[in-house]
Design a protein around this motif. Structure first.
Motif, short mmCIF file in Angstrom:
data_model
loop_
_atom_site.label_atom_id
_atom_site.label_comp_id
_atom_site.label_asym_id
_atom_site.label_seq_id
_atom_site.Cartn_x
_atom_site.Cartn_y
_atom_site.Cartn_z
N GLN A 207 7.35 2.35 -9.63
CA GLN A 207 8.28 1.34 -9.14
C GLN A 207 8.06 1.05 -7.66
OE1 GLN A 207 12.39 2.52 -9.12
NE2 GLN A 207 13.14 0.42 -9.02
N VAL A 208 7.87 2.10 -6.87
CA VAL A 208 7.63 1.92 -5.44
C VAL A 208 6.31 1.20 -5.19
CG1 VAL A 208 7.06 3.20 -3.33
CG2 VAL A 208 9.05 3.86 -4.68
N LEU A 209 5.29 1.54 -5.97
CA LEU A 209 3.98 0.92 -5.79
C LEU A 209 4.00 -0.57 -6.11
CD1 LEU A 209 1.56 3.55 -7.39
CD2 LEU A 209 2.05 3.21 -4.97
N THR A 210 4.69 -0.93 -7.18
CA THR A 210 4.64 -2.30 -7.66
C THR A 210 5.87 -3.11 -7.24
OG1 THR A 210 5.58 -1.54 -9.79
CG2 THR A 210 3.17 -1.65 -9.60
N GLU A 211 7.01 -2.83 -7.83
CA GLU A 211 8.21 -3.59 -7.50
C GLU A 211 8.62 -3.43 -6.05
OE1 GLU A 211 11.36 -2.71 -10.25
OE2 GLU A 211 9.95 -2.56 -11.93
N GLY A 212 8.40 -2.24 -5.51
CA GLY A 212 8.75 -2.00 -4.10
C GLY A 212 7.81 -2.67 -3.13
N GLY A 213 6.63 -3.05 -3.56
CA GLY A 213 5.70 -3.77 -2.71
C GLY A 213 4.80 -2.91 -1.86
N LEU A 214 4.71 -1.60 -2.15
CA LEU A 214 3.89 -0.73 -1.31
C LEU A 214 2.41 -1.11 -1.39
CD1 LEU A 214 3.83 1.69 0.60
CD2 LEU A 214 3.56 3.18 -1.39
N LEU A 215 1.90 -1.26 -2.60
CA LEU A 215 0.49 -1.62 -2.75
C LEU A 215 0.16 -2.96 -2.11
CD1 LEU A 215 -0.46 -0.49 -6.38
CD2 LEU A 215 -1.34 0.42 -4.22
N ALA A 216 1.03 -3.93 -2.31
CA ALA A 216 0.77 -5.27 -1.80
C ALA A 216 0.79 -5.32 -0.28
CB ALA A 216 1.81 -6.25 -2.36
N SER A 217 1.49 -4.40 0.36
CA SER A 217 1.67 -4.45 1.81
C SER A 217 0.68 -3.61 2.59
CB SER A 217 3.09 -4.00 2.18
OG SER A 217 3.29 -2.63 1.84
N MET A 218 0.08 -2.60 1.96
CA MET A 218 -0.80 -1.70 2.70
C MET A 218 -2.17 -2.31 2.95
SD MET A 218 0.13 2.07 1.11
CE MET A 218 -0.80 2.93 2.40
N LYS A 219 -2.76 -1.92 4.07
CA LYS A 219 -4.06 -2.43 4.47
C LYS A 219 -5.17 -1.80 3.63
CE LYS A 219 -3.42 -0.78 8.57
NZ LYS A 219 -2.01 -0.36 8.50
N PRO A 220 -6.24 -2.54 3.31
CA PRO A 220 -7.39 -1.93 2.65
C PRO A 220 -7.90 -0.76 3.49
CG PRO A 220 -7.59 -4.32 2.63
CD PRO A 220 -6.41 -4.00 3.52
N GLY A 221 -8.27 0.33 2.81
CA GLY A 221 -8.74 1.52 3.50
C GLY A 221 -7.65 2.54 3.77
N SER A 222 -6.39 2.16 3.59
CA SER A 222 -5.30 3.11 3.78
C SER A 222 -5.16 4.01 2.55
CB SER A 222 -3.99 2.37 4.07
OG SER A 222 -3.76 1.36 3.12
N VAL A 223 -4.28 5.02 2.65
CA VAL A 223 -4.22 6.07 1.62
C VAL A 223 -2.78 6.28 1.16
CG1 VAL A 223 -4.79 8.46 1.07
CG2 VAL A 223 -6.14 7.23 2.79
N ILE A 224 -2.61 6.45 -0.15
CA ILE A 224 -1.33 6.86 -0.73
C ILE A 224 -1.49 8.27 -1.27
CG2 ILE A 224 0.39 6.42 -2.53
CD1 ILE A 224 -0.44 3.46 -2.40
N VAL A 225 -0.56 9.16 -0.92
CA VAL A 225 -0.60 10.55 -1.37
C VAL A 225 0.65 10.84 -2.18
CG1 VAL A 225 -0.77 12.96 -0.69
CG2 VAL A 225 -1.87 11.19 0.72
N ASN A 226 0.46 11.30 -3.41
CA ASN A 226 1.58 11.67 -4.27
C ASN A 226 1.76 13.19 -4.24
OD1 ASN A 226 3.51 12.00 -6.23
ND2 ASN A 226 2.17 11.52 -7.95
N HIS A 227 2.85 13.63 -3.60
CA HIS A 227 3.13 15.06 -3.51
C HIS A 227 4.00 15.57 -4.65
CE1 HIS A 227 1.24 15.76 0.34
NE2 HIS A 227 1.87 14.73 0.88
N GLY A 228 4.39 14.70 -5.57
CA GLY A 228 5.22 15.13 -6.69
C GLY A 228 4.40 15.79 -7.78
N THR A 229 5.08 16.48 -8.68
CA THR A 229 4.44 17.08 -9.84
C THR A 229 4.52 16.11 -11.00
OG1 THR A 229 5.07 19.30 -9.12
CG2 THR A 229 4.44 19.04 -11.42
N GLY A 230 3.38 15.73 -11.57
CA GLY A 230 3.37 14.75 -12.65
C GLY A 230 2.12 14.86 -13.49
N LEU A 231 1.94 13.89 -14.37
CA LEU A 231 0.80 13.89 -15.27
C LEU A 231 -0.51 13.58 -14.55
CD1 LEU A 231 2.30 12.00 -18.33
CD2 LEU A 231 1.44 14.34 -18.34
N PRO A 232 -1.57 14.31 -14.82
CA PRO A 232 -2.88 13.97 -14.27
C PRO A 232 -3.30 12.56 -14.67
CG PRO A 232 -2.93 16.17 -15.22
CD PRO A 232 -1.62 15.56 -15.61
N GLN A 233 -2.93 12.14 -15.88
CA GLN A 233 -3.29 10.80 -16.33
C GLN A 233 -2.64 9.73 -15.46
OE1 GLN A 233 -2.15 13.26 -18.41
NE2 GLN A 233 -4.20 13.77 -19.15
N PHE A 234 -1.43 9.99 -14.97
CA PHE A 234 -0.80 9.01 -14.10
C PHE A 234 -1.48 8.97 -12.75
CE2 PHE A 234 2.38 7.87 -10.85
CZ PHE A 234 2.60 6.56 -11.26
#
Length: 417
Positions: A207-234
């Motif tokens: 939701q944050v990545l898409t509806e929240g606009g995080l992906l659309a707003s970040m500059k190419p070359g920047s990094v997103i780090v997921n510190h949560g515990t979740g599925l490797p497939q995700f």
């Protein structure tokens, strides 16, 4: 048979699926060990489901250049070191009406030496410069039990720190530290080079990545780090979504609970590109005692799930030994003290009566059962079935309260006759 799982199992002449080529999983059709959690993007990172060689290790800032622009396993208090001395800052005071100056839409609180809590004084966001290298701006979403002390460690280490929170009260966790608060996720994304996410569920991340606009707003070359515990497939799904925008992704779950986060002694397991990992390592080291690159995308999540599963299996071992000792009439307190110093010790044993108590054991059991749901999904998606391991770990999670009570009762003095 669950058709989704069946399709992932290799047939004659087929290889087993690899972590990097699995599609995202559809919703499971079988009953879960625990009911689904209510999504909350301000949640902790322990709880699911959340998900170049660049310049060498980034130097710490020597001075600042002003650039105006907008779980779980602890009941112990861990003392934090006081904030280091801060460099002088330039402030923008509020207007008589109490609203901040129009020159800054995003506000950074000053250190205690320059503004008391509740003051209307704010500072501009600052970019740190040293040896011709500009420090990367670190963005953060998720100020829960796990995420808040991790955020404090980063902000306290001199990085220009950006934050967004759904509830303004969550920002209290950063009192006394410099940071810039943003009004929207997209605003934070545009201001950040690396964004750390400490959220409860994989669905919250999406939701944050898409509806929240995080992906659309970040500059190419920047990094997103997921510190949560979740599925490797995700984690792989995240990588694909971000790659279309020229953005990199790391899955970097942590182990150590709230106490480890507060003490800045977490273990961080990272999956993703090696060069991107090295770029982000200095940030991870602000809150970690050990940082390990586990492999490609999703490998960090698998490492965390293996760690959690082994912990719960060890809990079951402890529970069975204590039960046997009780039946044999042994002094449980004396036995626990002995085992903690012997070769049979484990974190599962050390935690009883310390990080695990009768007050928090039920809550920890709920979290552990959720983790086992994720473990079961992840392993089956990779073409394996390990019912014996899963069953033993689940037993260890469900027996946690009983073991905590046994240890607590054994250490309580008997009433006078």
């Amino acid at each position: 048979m669950d058709q989704r799982r069946g399709s992932l199992r290799p047939g004659p002449g087929q290889r087993r699926p690899h972590l990097g080529d699995l599609p995202p999983l559809p919703a499971r059709g079988r009953p879960r060990l625990t009911p689904p959690r209510t999504p909350d993007v301000d949640g902790t990172s322990h709880t699911p489901r959340s998900s170049g060689r660049q310049p060498p290790t980034l130097p710490r800032p020597a001075h600042r250049h002003t650039n105006q622009t907008s779980a779980a396993l602890s009941h112990q208090a861990v003392a934090e070191a006081g904030p280091p001395a801060r460099h002088p800052t330039r402030s923008i005071r509020s207007t008589p009406s109490g609203a901040p100056s129009a020159r800054t839409a995003c506000r950074e609180r000053e250190p205690p030496s320059q503004a008391r809590r509740g003051s209307n004084t704010f500072t501009t966001r600052e970019t740190y410069v040293t040896n011709n290298h500009t420090q990367q701006n670190i963005g953060w979403i998720g100020l829960g039990d796990q995420g808040a002390p991790m955020a404090r460690a980063i902000a306290d280490s001199g990085y220009p720190f950006q934050v967004w929170a759904r509830r303004s009260s969550s920002l209290d966790a950063l009192d006394g530290l410099p940071y810039t608060v943003h009004n929207t996720v997209a605003e934070l994304g545009a201001a950040s080079d690396i964004v750390g996410l400490c959220l409860r569920e994989d669905s919250d991340i999406r939701q944050v990545l898409t509806e929240g606009g995080l992906l659309a707003s970040m500059k190419p070359g920047s990094v997103i780090v997921n510190h949560g515990t979740g599925l490797p497939q995700f984690a792989n799904e995240m990588t694909d979504l971000a790659a279309a925008k020229g953005i990199h992704v790391l899955d970097a779950p942590v182990s150590g609970g709230n106490a480890g986060a507060v003490a800045r002694q977490l273990t961080t397991m990272v999956g993703g590109d090696t060069q991107i990992f090295e770029r982000c390592r200095p940030v991870f080291e602000t809150f970690s005692k050990k940082v390990t690159h586990m492999g490609p995308g999703g490998a960090g999540q698998l490492g965390k799930l293996m760690n959690n599963t082994l912990l719960m299996m060890n809990q079951r071992n402890v529970q069975e030994i204590l039960g046997l000792a009780h039946d044999l009439g042994l002094d449980i307190a004396a036995l626990v003290d002995l085992l903690r110093s012997g070769t049979g010790s484990s974190f599962a044993l050390q935690a009883l009566g310390g990080a695990v108590t009768t007050d928090n054991a039920e809550h920890l059991t709920t979290l552990q059962l959720i983790d086992m749901d994720i473990f079961d999904d992840a392993v089956r998606a990779l073409g394996h079935s390990v019912p014996d391991i899963t069953a033993r770990a689940v037993e260890g999670a469900r027996g946690l309260l009983g073991a905590a009570r046994m240890v607590a009762d054994s250490s309580t003095p008997a009433p006078a006759a």
